[in-house]
Scaffold this motif. Structure first.
Motif, mmCIF file in Angstrom:
data_model
loop_
_atom_site.group_PDB
_atom_site.id
_atom_site.type_symbol
_atom_site.label_atom_id
_atom_site.label_comp_id
_atom_site.label_asym_id
_atom_site.label_seq_id
_atom_site.Cartn_x
_atom_site.Cartn_y
_atom_site.Cartn_z
ATOM 1 N N ILE A 1 0.820 -1.207 0.000
ATOM 2 C CA ILE A 1 0.000 0.000 0.000
ATOM 3 C C ILE A 1 0.863 1.270 0.000
ATOM 4 O O ILE A 1 0.443 2.317 -0.451
ATOM 5 C CB ILE A 1 -0.946 0.002 1.221
ATOM 6 C CG1 ILE A 1 -1.937 1.158 1.174
ATOM 7 C CG2 ILE A 1 -0.164 0.016 2.508
ATOM 8 C CD1 ILE A 1 -2.975 1.136 2.292
ATOM 9 N N SER A 2 2.067 1.168 0.504
ATOM 10 C CA SER A 2 2.930 2.326 0.715
ATOM 11 C C SER A 2 3.875 2.575 -0.456
ATOM 12 O O SER A 2 4.647 1.693 -0.842
ATOM 13 C CB SER A 2 3.764 2.117 1.990
ATOM 14 O OG SER A 2 4.798 3.057 2.079
ATOM 15 N N LYS A 3 3.828 3.801 -0.971
ATOM 16 C CA LYS A 3 4.775 4.181 -2.034
ATOM 17 C C LYS A 3 6.206 4.116 -1.518
ATOM 18 O O LYS A 3 7.098 3.644 -2.214
ATOM 19 C CB LYS A 3 4.472 5.591 -2.544
ATOM 20 C CG LYS A 3 3.208 5.703 -3.334
ATOM 21 C CD LYS A 3 3.075 7.060 -3.962
ATOM 22 C CE LYS A 3 2.409 8.013 -3.011
ATOM 23 N NZ LYS A 3 2.072 9.306 -3.630
ATOM 24 N N PRO B 1 -1.795 0.928 -5.868
ATOM 25 C CA PRO B 1 -2.556 2.141 -5.542
ATOM 26 C C PRO B 1 -4.044 1.873 -5.345
ATOM 27 O O PRO B 1 -4.780 2.738 -4.887
ATOM 28 C CB PRO B 1 -2.316 3.038 -6.765
ATOM 29 C CG PRO B 1 -2.048 2.087 -7.879
ATOM 30 C CD PRO B 1 -1.336 0.919 -7.255
ATOM 31 N N SER B 2 -4.494 0.667 -5.670
ATOM 32 C CA SER B 2 -5.914 0.334 -5.597
ATOM 33 C C SER B 2 -6.479 0.420 -4.184
ATOM 34 O O SER B 2 -7.690 0.598 -4.008
ATOM 35 C CB SER B 2 -6.154 -1.061 -6.168
ATOM 36 O OG SER B 2 -5.617 -1.158 -7.464
ATOM 37 N N TRP B 3 -5.616 0.308 -3.177
ATOM 38 C CA TRP B 3 -6.080 0.460 -1.793
ATOM 39 C C TRP B 3 -6.857 1.775 -1.644
ATOM 40 O O TRP B 3 -7.770 1.876 -0.846
ATOM 41 C CB TRP B 3 -4.896 0.496 -0.839
ATOM 42 C CG TRP B 3 -4.212 -0.806 -0.584
ATOM 43 C CD1 TRP B 3 -3.227 -1.375 -1.344
ATOM 44 C CD2 TRP B 3 -4.419 -1.682 0.517
ATOM 45 N NE1 TRP B 3 -2.808 -2.555 -0.771
ATOM 46 C CE2 TRP B 3 -3.527 -2.767 0.378
ATOM 47 C CE3 TRP B 3 -5.267 -1.647 1.620
ATOM 48 C CZ2 TRP B 3 -3.467 -3.803 1.292
ATOM 49 C CZ3 TRP B 3 -5.205 -2.686 2.535
ATOM 50 C CH2 TRP B 3 -4.313 -3.747 2.360
ATOM 51 N N HIS B 4 -6.470 2.792 -2.380
ATOM 52 C CA HIS B 4 -7.081 4.118 -2.248
ATOM 53 C C HIS B 4 -8.521 4.144 -2.754
ATOM 54 O O HIS B 4 -9.278 5.052 -2.413
ATOM 55 C CB HIS B 4 -6.239 5.164 -2.970
ATOM 56 C CG HIS B 4 -4.848 5.249 -2.441
ATOM 57 N ND1 HIS B 4 -4.525 5.936 -1.300
ATOM 58 C CD2 HIS B 4 -3.694 4.684 -2.870
ATOM 59 C CE1 HIS B 4 -3.230 5.807 -1.047
ATOM 60 N NE2 HIS B 4 -2.707 5.054 -1.981
ATOM 61 N N ASN C 1 -12.117 9.022 -0.662
ATOM 62 C CA ASN C 1 -11.924 10.353 -1.240
ATOM 63 C C ASN C 1 -13.035 10.805 -2.172
ATOM 64 O O ASN C 1 -12.989 11.915 -2.678
ATOM 65 C CB ASN C 1 -10.593 10.400 -1.994
ATOM 66 C CG ASN C 1 -9.426 10.187 -1.062
ATOM 67 O OD1 ASN C 1 -9.412 10.713 0.038
ATOM 68 N ND2 ASN C 1 -8.454 9.407 -1.488
ATOM 69 N N GLN D 1 -8.186 -4.286 -9.910
ATOM 70 C CA GLN D 1 -7.111 -3.437 -9.403
ATOM 71 C C GLN D 1 -6.074 -3.171 -10.477
ATOM 72 O O GLN D 1 -6.070 -3.801 -11.530
ATOM 73 C CB GLN D 1 -6.414 -4.137 -8.226
ATOM 74 C CG GLN D 1 -7.333 -4.511 -7.090
ATOM 75 C CD GLN D 1 -6.636 -5.385 -6.072
ATOM 76 O OE1 GLN D 1 -5.606 -5.013 -5.518
ATOM 77 N NE2 GLN D 1 -7.193 -6.558 -5.811
ATOM 78 N N TYR E 1 -3.188 9.967 -9.947
ATOM 79 C CA TYR E 1 -4.280 9.643 -9.034
ATOM 80 C C TYR E 1 -5.572 10.358 -9.391
ATOM 81 O O TYR E 1 -6.658 9.868 -9.099
ATOM 82 C CB TYR E 1 -3.898 9.970 -7.587
ATOM 83 C CG TYR E 1 -2.950 8.982 -7.000
ATOM 84 C CD1 TYR E 1 -3.418 7.820 -6.405
ATOM 85 C CD2 TYR E 1 -1.582 9.192 -7.045
ATOM 86 C CE1 TYR E 1 -2.545 6.893 -5.870
ATOM 87 C CE2 TYR E 1 -0.701 8.275 -6.512
ATOM 88 C CZ TYR E 1 -1.191 7.132 -5.929
ATOM 89 O OH TYR E 1 -0.330 6.215 -5.406
ATOM 90 N N LYS F 1 -10.093 5.790 -10.890
ATOM 91 C CA LYS F 1 -11.420 5.691 -10.295
ATOM 92 C C LYS F 1 -12.143 4.424 -10.718
ATOM 93 O O LYS F 1 -11.768 3.768 -11.688
ATOM 94 C CB LYS F 1 -12.260 6.914 -10.648
ATOM 95 C CG LYS F 1 -12.567 7.058 -12.116
ATOM 96 C CD LYS F 1 -13.285 8.354 -12.427
ATOM 97 C CE LYS F 1 -14.768 8.116 -12.459
ATOM 98 N NZ LYS F 1 -15.560 9.266 -12.821
#
Length: 197
Positions: free
Chosen positions: A84-86, A107-110, A116, A140, A153, A157
């Motif tokens: 999850i972490s860049k 990045p799909s965790w977001h 958001n 994902q 980002y 979506k």
């Protein structure tokens, strides 16, 4: 390169090679977590062999993983090892028993949980069964750390409607509860991402 569960091509853009892979891994309907983890491991290994053979550093893997971002096939060393972490992903590799496992970034965790974007939905697949979490993020995109800075980002979506040329949108969600309209379209919602070159 293709198999029953994925298809890959090598694209050359601006004198750089990218391995672009579409996946549709085994379903929850006919597998357990152990089998999905094994399928993820086999897929990742085949992609690594193909990437090394073609001297490709940058990978983009997307589609229906049939796993959530937190499932073992996505996060374990022998799976996609997608974090999850860049910062962790950019940090390189995890070492276990003397062997190095390169990270991928997910990045799909977001998208999961709809944090958001209150107008969106919290996943790409909805299931209301016993012990269900209701919204799953099976669809994902996972990328190499080398292209994290190129990931846009603002264009990432879950797609809930598709506009046509006449300006009328097709709603991929049905009913008051806003669930994927499996009768007219699909039981999964697609995702969209953009990588800048």
């Amino acid at each position: 390169m293709s198999s029953e569960y994925f298809s890959s091509i090598v694209c050359n853009i601006n004198n750089q090679s990218f391995l672009v892979t579409g996946v549709h891994l085994i379903s929850h309907l006919n597998s357990n977590e152990s089998k999905r983890r094994l399928a993820a491991s086999m897929c990742k290994d085949e992609l690594n062999v193909f990437a090394n053979k073609n001297n490709v550093e940058h990978k983009i893997i997307m589609g229906d993983f049939n796993m959530n971002p937190f499932e073992l096939g996505m996060v374990e060393l022998d799976g996609f090892n997608a974090v999850i972490s860049k910062d962790v992903a950019i940090g390189g590799k995890k070492t276990f028993l003397g062997k190095q496992y390169p990270y991928l970034y997910n990045p799909s965790w977001h998208l999961h949980g709809n944090i958001n974007n209150a107008e969106s939905v919290p996943g790409t697949y909805y299931y209301n069964g016993e012990d269900s979490i209701y919204w799953y993020l099976f669809d994902q995109v996972v990328i190499s750390p080398s292209i994290i800075s190129r990931f846009d980002y603002s264009n990432f979506k879950i797609i809930t409607e598709i506009p046509n040329l006449a300006g009328v949108s097709k709603q991929l969600l049905g009913g008051r509860k806003r669930r994927p309209n499996r009768r007219l379209y699909s039981d999964h919602l697609p995702i969209r991402c953009k990588i800048l070159f």
